[in-house]
Motif scaffolding. Structure first.
Motif, PDB file in Angstrom:
ATOM      1  N   ILE A 427       1.123  -0.917   0.227  1.00 13.31           N
ATOM      2  CA  ILE A 427      -0.011   0.475  -0.215  1.00 13.31           C
ATOM      3  C   ILE A 427       0.876   1.150   0.101  1.00 13.31           C
ATOM      4  CG2 ILE A 427      -1.670   1.237   1.442  1.00 13.31           C
ATOM      5  CD1 ILE A 427      -2.511  -1.815   2.652  1.00 13.31           C
ATOM      6  N   LYS A 429       2.264   4.474   1.284  1.00 19.14           N
ATOM      7  CA  LYS A 429       1.599   5.549   2.777  1.00 19.14           C
ATOM      8  C   LYS A 429       1.711   6.439   2.051  1.00 19.14           C
ATOM      9  CE  LYS A 429       5.605   3.424   5.243  1.00 19.14           C
ATOM     10  NZ  LYS A 429       6.692   3.489   5.917  1.00 19.14           N
ATOM     11  N   ASN A 432      -2.665   5.712   0.126  1.00  9.68           N
ATOM     12  CA  ASN A 432      -3.111   4.454   1.032  1.00  9.68           C
ATOM     13  C   ASN A 432      -3.378   3.642  -0.670  1.00  9.68           C
ATOM     14  OD1 ASN A 432      -2.872   4.575   3.465  1.00  9.68           O
ATOM     15  ND2 ASN A 432      -4.917   6.068   3.534  1.00  9.68           N
TER      16      ASN A 432
END
Length: 641
Positions: A427, A429, A432
């Motif tokens: 994912i 950061k 998201n």
């Protein structure tokens, strides 16, 4: 007097109906569930096949059927027949283009089994959607257009299905009605696919000649293909072994989702059993801590159980008060899984933006979430030739093998052994967004052989000796903004006040520690990672560390912040307008970049991501370097007196 039997009372009739309903619901509840996907190249008939399955299993309401017939007439379907694909292709864009874009999930059941089917897109650009659908499937139906044979997407989807761990493969040679139900055509396609399947490790598969549009060999045997003696598609789906029954025979594993503590008299650990069986009285081990205990209760919404198996959601109670929290894994005591922080893994890249080597991503595996960095791929796989090709990064839909490093050990098993503890996603950061799906192969030996060495003199002792609190003053800004000038003034002032400091300057570090790095995005990320690790070591020694780096990417600045205890990272944004920084151009770098002599220069052909919430913002058009330095020192020492 009539001999006819007396009519039953309404009460008796209602009771009989209720019994029939209860019996039906009970039998339905205990049916096994099969999750499967349909995939293949564009226009191979995936949506039509699913529509046919829904129609033949009586899972279409009358109003849906009427709308379907109306839509089919409007679409001008051949011979006025129903276009079953319209049942599944729900997006307007899909109907307009005649293709599947998103993953469409449909539910149906037969007398023997319940099904969840995912209709996966065929276009290469939607491979990410196909991977999503395949991640939870027990079986894959690979469709091939009998007129076209084995295509690139057939190979790609077969490779991905095998990679993701689907071992039940059905090769459905569709549209046999368009090749006059010719056995030779079917046999040639099966032979071609067999050669490819063996090359990627698919040892067995079930081949069926079908017509989704006409219904041949879907639920009933086709009189048009007397030469085929195998099962129909539905017969095979009803009898194939599902993944959960296989998982039940493996060692017990349950990732903890939630610590269930409704009151002081109850404490349990809730989760979905991934593999194996557990019973009251069993000895279990909690990982990664390694603490052991015994199961005293297995609690469910419907009451306590004596035992539970893979696929059930339960709450487990221990005989001992041991530490256990979300992200931990409860396992059988004598056969626990491993824990490590360095791995080799296969990645399927799902994002439009390429992999940024060395950048921190979130890795989510079962209920564990950790920070991870990905090294330069060892290779990427050409799914057409199966060649292993060199690569510096991973682009959209690329499949590659790389090494990963997490910020702390995670509990895992190889994906081939356990899809729950071996499969993960990456994912971004900042956004998201899910950027990759991955499968762990094994932990690296160096991860098992390198351990933290305990020391008697820690960072607190070093700081106490220097009578100061350590910190990292991270100066960031464009080239020419004045970072190095202000950082140098701050260090001089701190030194004059008796503080122990060290200045890490961007240019100076590249003469030694980072002399092997260039200015590509990957090298810039690695440059900051190394500087962050050095700065952390220096704070462990009790120093106040000043760094002057452009550090253009927000993610890397946050990565360094995460390395340090809360409050020790002070981001100083030296905010100078681009035009002013270029006007100064002390080193002549902007001029070179404008002339095309300096590639990947921040602000020209490489971005600078401004800090969103820096601890200190310096507007160099409003204050002098001396004033800026005074302000920073006052802030730092004011917070640390």
């Amino acid at each position: 007097m009539s001999d006819a039997p007396a009519p039953q009372s309404a009460y008796v009739v209602d009771e009989l109906v209720a019994r029939d309903i209860d019996a039906y619901l009970d039998s339905h509840q205990h049916k096994t569930m099969l999750r499967f996907i349909t995939c293949g190249s564009v226009d191979d008939g995936k949506s039509t096949l699913i529509g046919r399955l829904l129609y033949d299993s009586k899972m279409i309401f009358e109003d849906q059927l009427a709308a379907l017939e109306s839509d089919s007439r409007r679409q001008g379907t051949q011979g006025g027949e129903i276009d079953f694909a319209l049942l599944v292709d729900g997006l307007a864009a899909e109907r307009e283009q005649g293709i599947t874009i998103d993953v469409a999930y449909r539910f149906f059941n037969t007398e023997k089994r319940k099904f969840i089917v995912a209709d996966c897109p065929g276009h290469e650009q939607y491979t990410r959607n196909m991977v999503t659908g395949a991640s939870t499937a027990d079986l894959a139906v690979i469709l091939i257009d009998a007129r076209k044979g084995v295509l690139t997407q057939t190979r790609r989807h077969s490779y991905l299905c095998h990679l993701i761990g689907i071992r039940n493969i059905v090769l459905a040679v569709n549209k046999m009605d368009l090749v006059d139900y010719d056995q030779g055509t079917f046999d040639a396609i099966v032979a071609d696919y067999t050669a490819f399947a063996r090359s990627i490790g698919i040892e067995t598969f079930t081949a069926l000649p079908i017509s989704g549009f006409k219904g041949d060999n879907i639920t009933t045997r086709s009189p048009n293909m007397p030469w085929y003696a195998g099962p129909t598609l539905v017969e095979h789906l009803e009898t194939v072994e599902v993944l959960s029954s296989v998982d039940a025979d493996k060692p017990f594993r349950m990732p903890v989702q939630w610590v269930n503590r409704p009151h002081l008299d109850f404490r349990g650990f809730s989760g979905l059993i991934a593999t194996g069986r557990v019973a009251v009285g069993d000895a279990v081990r909690v990982l990664p801590s390694g603490k052991t205990s015994t199961i005293t209760r297995i609690v469910t919404l419907d009451g306590d159980l004596d035992r539970a198996v893979a696929g059930q959601s339960v709450t487990l109670c221990f005989a001992d008060e041991i530490d256990c929290s979300r992200g931990d894994v409860i396992a059988t005591a004598d056969r626990p899984p491993q824990a490590a922080d360095q791995f080799e893994a296969t990645l399927v890249w799902l994002a439009d933006d390429a992999l940024r080597v060395g950048r921190g991503y979130w890795l989510k595996l079962a209920t564990q979430t950790v920070s991870v960095t990905v090294q330069q791929p060892k290779y990427v796989v050409n799914v057409n030739t199966l060649e292993q090709l060199a690569a510096k990064t991973l682009d959209l839909n690329a499949i590659g093998v790389a090494e990963l490093t997490t910020d702390r050990p995670i509990v895992f098993e190889p994906y081939d052994d356990n899809r729950t503890l071996g499969g993960f996603i990456l994912i971004d950061k900042l956004t998201n967004a899910t950027v990759a799906a991955g499968m762990l192969h094994f932990s690296l030996r160096r991860a098992q052989n390198v351990h933290w060495q305990a020391v008697d003199v820690g960072r607190e002792a070093h700081a106490a000796l220097k009578e100061q609190k350590p910190a990292v003053l991270w100066f960031t800004g464009l080239s020419g903004s004045g970072k190095s000038t202000i950082a140098n003034l701050v260090e001089k002032k701190l030194h004059a006040l008796g503080r122990h400091t060290f200045l890490l300057d961007g240019d100076n570090v590249r003469h030694g520690l980072n002399k092997d790095l260039g200015f590509t995005e990957a090298d810039r990320i690695e440059n900051i990672r190394r500087v962050g690790e050095v700065a952390k070591l220096m704070t462990d020694a009790g120093l106040i560390v000043l760094t002057a780096f452009i550090s253009p990417f927000r993610a890397e600045r946050e990565m360094v912040r995460a390395m340090l205890p809360q409050g020790e990272f002070v981001e100083v944004f030296v905010d100078t307008p681009f035009e002013e920084a270029e006007r100064r151009d002390v080193k002549g770098l902007y001029k070179k970049a404008r002339a095309g002599l300096l590639k990947n220069f921040t602000g020209i052909d490489s971005p600078y991501e401004r800090p969103e919430r820096p601890e200190v913002r310096i507007d160099t058009t409003a204050v002098s370097p001396e004033q800026a330095a005074e302000r920073i020192v006052d802030l730092l020492l004011g917070e640390r007196r």
